[in-house]
Design a protein around this motif. Structure first.
Motif, PDB file in Angstrom:
ATOM      1  N   ARG B  59      36.769  -9.837  35.294  1.00 26.53           N
ATOM      2  CA  ARG B  59      37.412  -8.745  34.541  1.00 26.53           C
ATOM      3  C   ARG B  59      36.745  -7.410  34.836  1.00 26.53           C
ATOM      4  NH1 ARG B  59      37.409 -12.422  30.269  1.00 26.53           N
ATOM      5  NH2 ARG B  59      39.391 -13.537  30.262  1.00 26.53           N
ATOM      6  N   GLU B  60      35.407  -7.461  34.946  1.00 21.78           N
ATOM      7  CA  GLU B  60      34.628  -6.246  35.256  1.00 21.78           C
ATOM      8  C   GLU B  60      35.015  -5.734  36.649  1.00 21.78           C
ATOM      9  OE1 GLU B  60      30.371  -6.974  34.398  1.00 21.78           O
ATOM     10  OE2 GLU B  60      30.029  -5.692  36.150  1.00 21.78           O
ATOM     11  N   ASP B  63      38.394  -4.042  36.792  1.00 21.18           N
ATOM     12  CA  ASP B  63      38.402  -2.664  36.288  1.00 21.18           C
ATOM     13  C   ASP B  63      37.676  -1.705  37.224  1.00 21.18           C
ATOM     14  OD1 ASP B  63      39.829  -3.220  33.995  1.00 21.18           O
ATOM     15  OD2 ASP B  63      38.045  -3.728  32.837  1.00 21.18           O
ATOM     16  N   GLU B  64      36.592  -2.181  37.841  1.00 23.45           N
ATOM     17  CA  GLU B  64      35.706  -1.247  38.555  1.00 23.45           C
ATOM     18  C   GLU B  64      35.972  -1.172  40.049  1.00 23.45           C
ATOM     19  OE1 GLU B  64      31.722  -2.312  37.596  1.00 23.45           O
ATOM     20  OE2 GLU B  64      32.028  -1.959  35.459  1.00 23.45           O
ATOM     21  N   SER B  67      40.808  -2.005  40.973  1.00 23.90           N
ATOM     22  CA  SER B  67      41.844  -1.072  40.521  1.00 23.90           C
ATOM     23  C   SER B  67      41.245   0.318  40.377  1.00 23.90           C
ATOM     24  CB  SER B  67      42.416  -1.526  39.177  1.00 23.90           C
ATOM     25  OG  SER B  67      41.447  -1.358  38.156  1.00 23.90           O
ATOM     26  N   GLY B  69      41.412   3.177  37.811  1.00 18.47           N
ATOM     27  CA  GLY B  69      41.827   3.386  36.428  1.00 18.47           C
ATOM     28  C   GLY B  69      42.626   4.663  36.203  1.00 18.47           C
ATOM     29  N   ASP B  73      46.849   0.123  36.200  1.00 17.22           N
ATOM     30  CA  ASP B  73      46.464  -0.725  35.068  1.00 17.22           C
ATOM     31  C   ASP B  73      46.225  -2.145  35.574  1.00 17.22           C
ATOM     32  OD1 ASP B  73      46.707   1.106  32.917  1.00 17.22           O
ATOM     33  OD2 ASP B  73      48.884   0.873  32.943  1.00 17.22           O
ATOM     34  N   VAL B  74      45.180  -2.778  35.053  1.00 17.94           N
ATOM     35  CA  VAL B  74      44.994  -4.211  35.298  1.00 17.94           C
ATOM     36  C   VAL B  74      45.884  -4.938  34.302  1.00 17.94           C
ATOM     37  CG1 VAL B  74      43.367  -6.123  35.274  1.00 17.94           C
ATOM     38  CG2 VAL B  74      42.631  -3.869  36.073  1.00 17.94           C
TER      39      VAL B  74
END
Lengths: 81, 81
Positions: B59-60, B63-64, B67, B69, B73-74
């Motif tokens: 998940r980290e 986001d980092e 994708s 930001g 969007d994830v």
């Protein structure tokens, strides 16, 4: 409005240089849990209503227009929750 | 080996020129069921085993690293069936 999601990935036997680059970066960052990365595409098709005919047409589109059968596989055509 | 699937889409408020081009093509082909198309990415991360820690790290990463930001969007981080 309902959405049909089509997922396309590079064929397993083909190299995926962008995925390889991400995997190499992960290795350099010491993130050793992740041994491989492959990058494909995700299409969202907005439709007025979901019927068997529309889903069948979406499957046809996935094969003919949204993916290249020489290098890619359609892995999923489904209605988004 | 287990696979974690990460799905990333352009933010709803942003234009998606490639998706728009596909939607225009569908319209020209008379495929009127499909009113919109958006194109995102689908990542397959191969892992040795799926644990809560590995999923949290995925998940980290989503986001980092996988994708942007500002424009994306994830939409999903899940274990592939």
């Amino acid at each position: 409005m309902p959405t049909i999601v089509v997922e396309v990935m590079p064929k397993a036997e083909l190299l995926d240089p962008a995925g390889k680059a991400v995997a190499t970066t992960l290795g350099k960052q010491g993130r050793s849990h992740f041994s491989g990365v492959r990058i494909g595409k995700r299409f969202e098709l907005t439709v007025d209503e979901v019927t068997d005919a529309v889903l069948a047409e979406a499957r046809e589109l996935a094969d003919e227009l949204l993916s290249n059968g020489v290098i890619e596989d359609v892995v999923s055509v489904r209605v988004a929750e």
